[in-house]
Design a protein around this motif. Structure first.
Motif, PDB file in Angstrom:
ATOM      1  N   THR A 295       0.844  -1.190   0.000  1.00  0.00           N
ATOM      2  CA  THR A 295       0.000   0.000   0.000  1.00  0.00           C
ATOM      3  C   THR A 295       0.884   1.247   0.000  1.00  0.00           C
ATOM      4  N   THR A 296       0.247   2.384  -0.122  1.00  0.00           N
ATOM      5  CA  THR A 296       0.985   3.645  -0.086  1.00  0.00           C
ATOM      6  C   THR A 296       1.549   3.926   1.301  1.00  0.00           C
ATOM      7  N   ARG A 297       1.170   3.147   2.296  1.00  0.00           N
ATOM      8  CA  ARG A 297       1.675   3.330   3.664  1.00  0.00           C
ATOM      9  C   ARG A 297       2.805   2.355   3.992  1.00  0.00           C
ATOM     10  N   SER A 298       3.210   1.547   3.038  1.00  0.00           N
ATOM     11  CA  SER A 298       4.264   0.566   3.252  1.00  0.00           C
ATOM     12  C   SER A 298       5.573   1.251   3.655  1.00  0.00           C
ATOM     13  N   GLY A 299       6.186   0.753   4.708  1.00  0.00           N
ATOM     14  CA  GLY A 299       7.478   1.262   5.145  1.00  0.00           C
ATOM     15  C   GLY A 299       7.431   2.496   6.017  1.00  0.00           C
ATOM     16  N   ALA A 300       6.274   3.119   6.154  1.00  0.00           N
ATOM     17  CA  ALA A 300       6.161   4.327   6.985  1.00  0.00           C
ATOM     18  C   ALA A 300       5.876   3.918   8.428  1.00  0.00           C
ATOM     19  N   PRO A 301       6.532   4.550   9.378  1.00  0.00           N
ATOM     20  CA  PRO A 301       6.231   4.227  10.783  1.00  0.00           C
ATOM     21  C   PRO A 301       4.815   4.688  11.133  1.00  0.00           C
ATOM     22  N   PHE A 302       4.220   4.031  12.119  1.00  0.00           N
ATOM     23  CA  PHE A 302       2.883   4.434  12.538  1.00  0.00           C
ATOM     24  C   PHE A 302       2.957   5.749  13.292  1.00  0.00           C
ATOM     25  N   ASP A 303       2.031   6.636  13.003  1.00  0.00           N
ATOM     26  CA  ASP A 303       1.918   7.919  13.682  1.00  0.00           C
ATOM     27  C   ASP A 303       0.431   8.187  13.892  1.00  0.00           C
TER      28      ASP A 303
ATOM     29  N   ALA B 188      -3.821   2.834  -2.944  1.00  0.00           N
ATOM     30  CA  ALA B 188      -4.021   4.074  -2.200  1.00  0.00           C
ATOM     31  C   ALA B 188      -5.419   4.149  -1.589  1.00  0.00           C
ATOM     32  N   LEU B 189      -6.444   3.727  -2.325  1.00  0.00           N
ATOM     33  CA  LEU B 189      -7.806   3.718  -1.801  1.00  0.00           C
ATOM     34  C   LEU B 189      -8.716   2.976  -2.759  1.00  0.00           C
ATOM     35  N   THR B 190      -9.885   2.648  -2.246  1.00  0.00           N
ATOM     36  CA  THR B 190     -10.932   2.038  -3.051  1.00  0.00           C
ATOM     37  C   THR B 190     -12.197   2.849  -2.829  1.00  0.00           C
ATOM     38  N   ARG B 191     -12.835   3.238  -3.945  1.00  0.00           N
ATOM     39  CA  ARG B 191     -14.115   3.946  -3.910  1.00  0.00           C
ATOM     40  C   ARG B 191     -15.194   2.969  -4.365  1.00  0.00           C
ATOM     41  N   GLY B 192     -16.327   3.032  -3.699  1.00  0.00           N
ATOM     42  CA  GLY B 192     -17.425   2.170  -4.117  1.00  0.00           C
ATOM     43  C   GLY B 192     -18.756   2.772  -3.733  1.00  0.00           C
ATOM     44  N   ASP B 193     -19.767   1.974  -3.805  1.00  0.00           N
ATOM     45  CA  ASP B 193     -21.145   2.359  -3.560  1.00  0.00           C
ATOM     46  C   ASP B 193     -21.311   2.978  -2.167  1.00  0.00           C
ATOM     47  N   GLY B 194     -21.083   4.296  -2.066  1.00  0.00           N
ATOM     48  CA  GLY B 194     -21.267   5.021  -0.813  1.00  0.00           C
ATOM     49  C   GLY B 194     -20.141   4.879   0.190  1.00  0.00           C
ATOM     50  N   PHE B 195     -18.933   4.523  -0.235  1.00  0.00           N
ATOM     51  CA  PHE B 195     -17.840   4.351   0.728  1.00  0.00           C
ATOM     52  C   PHE B 195     -16.468   4.622   0.119  1.00  0.00           C
ATOM     53  N   LEU B 196     -15.517   4.839   1.016  1.00  0.00           N
ATOM     54  CA  LEU B 196     -14.077   4.891   0.709  1.00  0.00           C
ATOM     55  C   LEU B 196     -13.384   3.942   1.674  1.00  0.00           C
ATOM     56  N   LEU B 197     -12.430   3.167   1.183  1.00  0.00           N
ATOM     57  CA  LEU B 197     -11.603   2.293   2.002  1.00  0.00           C
ATOM     58  C   LEU B 197     -10.158   2.632   1.667  1.00  0.00           C
ATOM     59  N   PHE B 198      -9.328   2.842   2.698  1.00  0.00           N
ATOM     60  CA  PHE B 198      -7.941   3.202   2.426  1.00  0.00           C
ATOM     61  C   PHE B 198      -7.032   2.777   3.575  1.00  0.00           C
ATOM     62  N   PRO B 199      -5.738   2.584   3.266  1.00  0.00           N
ATOM     63  CA  PRO B 199      -4.787   2.171   4.302  1.00  0.00           C
ATOM     64  C   PRO B 199      -4.338   3.357   5.141  1.00  0.00           C
ATOM     65  N   LEU B 200      -4.153   3.102   6.431  1.00  0.00           N
ATOM     66  CA  LEU B 200      -3.591   4.102   7.339  1.00  0.00           C
ATOM     67  C   LEU B 200      -2.160   3.756   7.738  1.00  0.00           C
ATOM     68  N   TRP B 201      -1.859   2.457   7.784  1.00  0.00           N
ATOM     69  CA  TRP B 201      -0.526   1.982   8.177  1.00  0.00           C
ATOM     70  C   TRP B 201      -0.358   0.558   7.687  1.00  0.00           C
ATOM     71  N   GLU B 202       0.847   0.233   7.254  1.00  0.00           N
ATOM     72  CA  GLU B 202       1.179  -1.124   6.848  1.00  0.00           C
ATOM     73  C   GLU B 202       2.476  -1.525   7.531  1.00  0.00           C
ATOM     74  N   GLY B 203       2.437  -2.637   8.236  1.00  0.00           N
ATOM     75  CA  GLY B 203       3.628  -3.147   8.902  1.00  0.00           C
ATOM     76  C   GLY B 203       4.586  -3.804   7.926  1.00  0.00           C
ATOM     77  N   GLU B 204       5.638  -4.350   8.477  1.00  0.00           N
ATOM     78  CA  GLU B 204       6.623  -5.064   7.665  1.00  0.00           C
ATOM     79  C   GLU B 204       6.081  -6.442   7.296  1.00  0.00           C
ATOM     80  N   PRO B 205       6.480  -6.978   6.134  1.00  0.00           N
ATOM     81  CA  PRO B 205       6.085  -8.353   5.810  1.00  0.00           C
ATOM     82  C   PRO B 205       6.589  -9.312   6.885  1.00  0.00           C
ATOM     83  N   LEU B 206       5.826 -10.356   7.141  1.00  0.00           N
ATOM     84  CA  LEU B 206       6.177 -11.299   8.198  1.00  0.00           C
ATOM     85  C   LEU B 206       6.675 -12.631   7.637  1.00  0.00           C
ATOM     86  N   THR B 207       7.158 -12.613   6.408  1.00  0.00           N
ATOM     87  CA  THR B 207       7.716 -13.816   5.807  1.00  0.00           C
ATOM     88  C   THR B 207       8.931 -14.272   6.618  1.00  0.00           C
TER      89      THR B 207
END
Length: 176
Positions: free
Chosen positions: A2-10, A44-63
């Motif tokens: 996501t567009t939040r990949s690698g960014a620390p949580f704030d 970055a986001l998904t728009r649909g029937d009356g809504f928006l869904l988007f990432p706020l934070w993405e952690g590191e992969p856990l592989t």
């Protein structure tokens, strides 16, 4: 990714991102459509029937991450959700939890209304922490959730803004 990949949580940045989208026009109808970052191609986001869904934070992969390190990553992500929830409670008052019916939603997402079909398509099965209707916003409900698509995938905090109340979804084999 996501567009939040690698960014620390704030917490402040997450609250600002959510609040900034509250007045974004929401599509009154139509299929869900993803919008990706033009430079990176990340979601970055998904728009649909009356809504928006988007990432706020993405952690590191856990592989390849197991045991205590995996538990630490999960504990940190849950702490991010608690901090964000506490801050949003200060802004909007107490939240409520909307549990998602994971087995039926995974098996037959097409039987559920939006935005739940899109949550399933994005592997966002975490229970929704919901506020609304929100004061000072045009008929808006907001929710955040912590998600993980599989054991190796990064933990992901998402935000959902809806023009309709967010309640436990009725779907296949479920009664309201």
């Amino acid at each position: 990714m996501t567009t939040r990949s690698g960014a620390p949580f704030d917490t402040c940045r997450a609250v600002s991102a959510l609040r900034a989208r509250l007045t974004t026009p929401l599509p009154p109808a139509g299929p869900a459509a993803d919008e990706d970052d033009p430079a990176t191609g990340e979601w970055a986001l998904t728009r649909g029937d009356g809504f928006l869904l988007f990432p706020l934070w993405e952690g590191e992969p856990l592989t390849g991450v197991y045991g205590p390190a995996w538990n630490e990553a999960e504990t940190a992500a849950e702490a991010h959700l608690r901090a964000l929830t506490a801050e949003l409670d200060r802004h909007w008052g107490p939240h409520r939890t909307v549990p998602l019916p994971v087995p039926p939603l995974r098996a037959r997402p097409e039987g559920f209304p939006e935005p739940f079909r899109t949550l399933a398509a994005k592997d966002c099965y975490g229970d929704l922490t919901v506020w609304g209707p929100l004061p000072g916003a045009p008929e808006r409900w907001a929710a955040v959730s912590l998600n993980q698509s599989d054991g190796d995938a990064p933990l992901l905090l998402t935000a959902l803004i809806s023009a309709r109340p967010l309640t436990e979804p009725a779907g296949p084999d479920r009664r309201r």
